[in-house]
Write an enzyme that holds these catalytic residues in place. Structure first.
Site, PDB file in Angstrom:
ATOM      1  N   HIS A  98       3.663   0.115  -6.471  1.00 39.82           N
ATOM      2  CA  HIS A  98       3.155  -0.076  -5.105  1.00 39.82           C
ATOM      3  C   HIS A  98       3.122   1.278  -4.387  1.00 39.82           C
ATOM      4  O   HIS A  98       4.029   2.093  -4.558  1.00 39.82           O
ATOM      5  CB  HIS A  98       4.044  -1.070  -4.352  1.00 39.82           C
ATOM      6  CG  HIS A  98       3.405  -1.569  -3.096  1.00 39.82           C
ATOM      7  ND1 HIS A  98       3.331  -0.811  -1.955  1.00 39.82           N
ATOM      8  CD2 HIS A  98       2.780  -2.742  -2.814  1.00 39.82           C
ATOM      9  CE1 HIS A  98       2.689  -1.501  -1.017  1.00 39.82           C
ATOM     10  NE2 HIS A  98       2.348  -2.677  -1.512  1.00 39.82           N
ATOM     11  N   GLU A 147      -5.041  -1.817  -4.693  1.00 47.77           N
ATOM     12  CA  GLU A 147      -4.542  -1.794  -3.321  1.00 47.77           C
ATOM     13  C   GLU A 147      -4.809  -0.434  -2.672  1.00 47.77           C
ATOM     14  O   GLU A 147      -3.935   0.446  -2.709  1.00 47.77           O
ATOM     15  CB  GLU A 147      -3.031  -2.043  -3.320  1.00 47.77           C
ATOM     16  CG  GLU A 147      -2.616  -3.413  -3.782  1.00 47.77           C
ATOM     17  CD  GLU A 147      -1.420  -3.907  -2.991  1.00 47.77           C
ATOM     18  OE1 GLU A 147      -1.461  -5.037  -2.533  1.00 47.77           O
ATOM     19  OE2 GLU A 147      -0.468  -3.133  -2.812  1.00 47.77           O
TER      20      GLU A 147
HETATM   21  P1  PGA Z   1      -0.841  -6.047   3.637  1.00 48.83           P
HETATM   22  O1  PGA Z   1       0.056  -5.538   2.440  1.00 48.83           O
HETATM   23  O2  PGA Z   1      -1.338  -7.425   3.277  1.00 48.83           O
HETATM   24  O3  PGA Z   1       0.062  -6.033   4.826  1.00 48.83           O
HETATM   25  O4  PGA Z   1      -1.981  -5.092   3.788  1.00 48.83           O
HETATM   26  C1  PGA Z   1      -0.371  -5.693   1.105  1.00 48.83           C
HETATM   27  C2  PGA Z   1       0.574  -4.997   0.169  1.00 48.83           C
HETATM   28  O5  PGA Z   1       1.094  -3.936   0.510  1.00 48.83           O
HETATM   29  O6  PGA Z   1       0.857  -5.496  -0.935  1.00 48.83           O
END
Ligand code: PGA
Length: 220
Positions: A98, A147
């Site tokens: 992440h 992401e």
């Molecule tokens: P968010 O976070 O939905 O607040 O954008 C997603 C993540 O970091 O997995």
């Protein structure tokens, strides 16, 4: 109907009593919802995994659990670390890579590879986060979450078309299951899921309220 992954990343949120309340409301909100093709995975902080496991068992639910991190080491003298075998007692999945870990804890590709190795050894399925087309993915990964950093917690998601483009590019190299994360909401989730190569979502902000997360599950 394709199988979709809907993953709640609680990050560093919730106490035990808040977690109990969240679970109760979430399960109630999903009553009479067909979740046959949906793999719902909750990723709470480590300390809440045992509680959630017992809530899931007691309610006979299909909900799965994931951890948000894993030690790059086996068991041993590594103060503060939680190892893969310990996680496996409670969870089937683990998030690795992440951007919040890469950026706030200086996790680099080498370290992430060690974490993946540990997860594989313990039979934990890895949810491997990439930040763009060019982020490398270690061997033995099947579930990848695209992401983009600008979309995380910003309320400004990427477009489903861009996410699809990244998914296609990655799938040229390996038959990954590709999911999208970054400001996913009940309003925009279907747009992502409807893309041919997007098979789920990773949700941060909008998973913290159980009613809203249940809406995402329903709309996915
Ligand atoms: P968010 O976070 O939905 O607040 O954008 C997603 C993540 O970091 O997995």
């Amino acid at each position: 109907m394709k199988k979709v992954y809907i993953i709640a990343n609680w990050k560093s949120h919730k106490t035990e009593s808040e977690a109990k309340e969240w679970y109760r409301i979430f399960v109630d909100s999903l009553e009479n919802t067909n979740i046959e093709n949906k793999e719902i995975i909750i990723c709470p902080p480590f300390i809440l995994l045992p509680l959630l496991k017992s809530l899931i068992t007691d309610s006979n639910s299909f909900i799965k659990l994931g951890a948000q991190d894993v030690s790059p080491f086996e068991q041993g003298a590594y103060t503060g670390e939680v190892n893969a075998a310990q996680i496996k007692e409670y969870a089937d999945y683990v998030i690795i890579g992440h951007s919040e870990r890469r950026n706030n804890f200086q996790e680099d590709d080498k370290l992430l590879e060690e974490k993946v190795k540990q997860a594989n050894k313990a039979n934990l399925s890895v949810i491997y986060c990439i930040q763009g087309k060019d982020t490398s993915v270690p061997e033995n990964i099947s579930l990848v979450a695209y992401e983009p950093v600008f979309a995380i917690g910003s309320g400004h998601p990427d477009t489903p078309e861009n996410a699809e483009d990244v998914a296609q590019a990655k799938k040229q190299r390996y038959a990954y299951t590709l999911i999208y994360g970054g400001s996913v909401s009940p309003q925009n989730v279907a747009g992502f899921i409807n893309m041919t190569n997007i098979e789920g979502v990773l949700v941060g902000t909008d998973c913290l309220k159980p009613e809203i997360f249940a809406e995402i599950v329903k709309n996915a």
